[in-house]
Design an enzyme around this catalytic site. Structure first.
Site, PDB file in Angstrom:
ATOM      1  N   LEU A 116       0.254  -3.768 -13.519  1.00 22.33           N
ATOM      2  CA  LEU A 116      -0.293  -4.629 -12.462  1.00 22.33           C
ATOM      3  C   LEU A 116       0.279  -6.014 -12.713  1.00 22.33           C
ATOM      4  CD1 LEU A 116      -4.098  -3.651 -12.461  1.00 22.33           C
ATOM      5  CD2 LEU A 116      -2.359  -2.925 -10.831  1.00 22.33           C
ATOM      6  N   ASP A 117       0.545  -6.770 -11.636  1.00 25.34           N
ATOM      7  CA  ASP A 117       0.967  -8.166 -11.806  1.00 25.34           C
ATOM      8  C   ASP A 117      -0.079  -8.892 -12.645  1.00 25.34           C
ATOM      9  OD1 ASP A 117       3.195  -7.813 -10.242  1.00 25.34           O
ATOM     10  OD2 ASP A 117       2.323  -8.702  -8.435  1.00 25.34           O
ATOM     11  N   LYS A 118       0.372  -9.912 -13.344  1.00 28.26           N
ATOM     12  CA  LYS A 118      -0.515 -10.673 -14.232  1.00 28.26           C
ATOM     13  C   LYS A 118      -1.774 -11.167 -13.508  1.00 28.26           C
ATOM     14  CE  LYS A 118      -0.137 -14.298 -17.708  1.00 28.26           C
ATOM     15  NZ  LYS A 118       0.795 -15.217 -18.365  1.00 28.26           N
TER      16      LYS A 118
END
Length: 239
Positions: A56-58
């Site tokens: 997942l994106d940060k």
């Protein structure tokens, strides 16, 4: 940032894997520069052989699957690779949009250095299905179902529909300020107003996948505090 205990984030667990509700602002994997906290490192403190099965994106919160052994990692990774995992995200976007099973099928080209663009010529196939869940005066809560798993896929696909995610400045999204939605809202003298949510409003709400050859499960991640607060403020002042 307070370091979370991975045990407090677990939504589902068996002998082979566990699913956590990833908090925002923590990378899924170790970043190249090192030094920063990552979900992988937290997981390895809990289970020595832990491996993160997808990313997942940060800034994105929500469902993240972590394998406890190589067999489980393979089982889950193959499901992602063959598009057998059903992924549902929720996003709050700028503007009012009526999406009813809207299919966006635009190829994405990875430019490196965490940048992507739409490229019909050189991009890789990318498909997302969007449905509007809740309408506000200036925003919409959208259900996003990515069929493929390209980097920044949901974010850039929404931007192509002029429905950038609130707070996603990389793709033209504007942060939500209380002064924009609350009538008669006044800031004190010399006060700087901060956005209601300090990241882009994207949450990995639900995953459906197989935990072995016979059993399929669906795991649902509650909204984190910042996402829930933004929705509450929109319900109160932007309805």
């Amino acid at each position: 940032m307070k370091m979370p205990r991975i045990q407090d984030l677990i939504l589902f667990e068996n002998d082979d894997l566990f699913v956590v509700n990833k908090p925002p602002f923590i990378s899924s994997l170790d970043e190249r520069e090192g030094g920063e906290l990552s979900m992988l490192r937290l997981a390895k403190n809990y289970i020595k052989d832990a491996q993160v099965c997808h990313r997942l994106d940060k800034e994105t919160s929500g469902c993240l699957i972590i394998a406890k052994n190589p067999e489980a990692y393979r089982l889950v990774s193959m499901q992602f690779e063959h598009r057998k995992v059903k992924k549902i995200y929720h996003a709050i976007v700028n503007g009012t949009h009526v999406f009813n099973e809207l299919k966006v099928d635009l190829p994405i080209l990875n430019l490196g250095n965490k940048n992507v663009s739409i490229s019909r010529q050189d991009g890789k196939a990318a498909e997302t299905i969007f449905n509007s869940l809740r309408y506000f005066k200036h925003y919409t809560l959208i259900e996003c179902q990515p069929v493929t798993g390209r980097m920044h896929q949901i974010r850039i696909h929404l931007a192509t529909q002029k429905a950038s995610i609130a707070g996603d400045e990389m793709y033209g999204g504007k942060p939500v300020f209380l002064s924009h939605i609350k009538r008669g809202y006044h800031l004190g003298k010399d006060q700087e107003e901060l956005p209601i949510m300090k990241r882009f409003a994207l949450h990995a709400k639900e995953l459906t996948f197989r935990i072995n050859s016979e059993t399929e499960i669906t795991v649902n991640a509650p909204y984190p505090k910042d996402f829930a607060t933004l929705l509450k403020q929109l319900e109160k002042f932007d309805d």
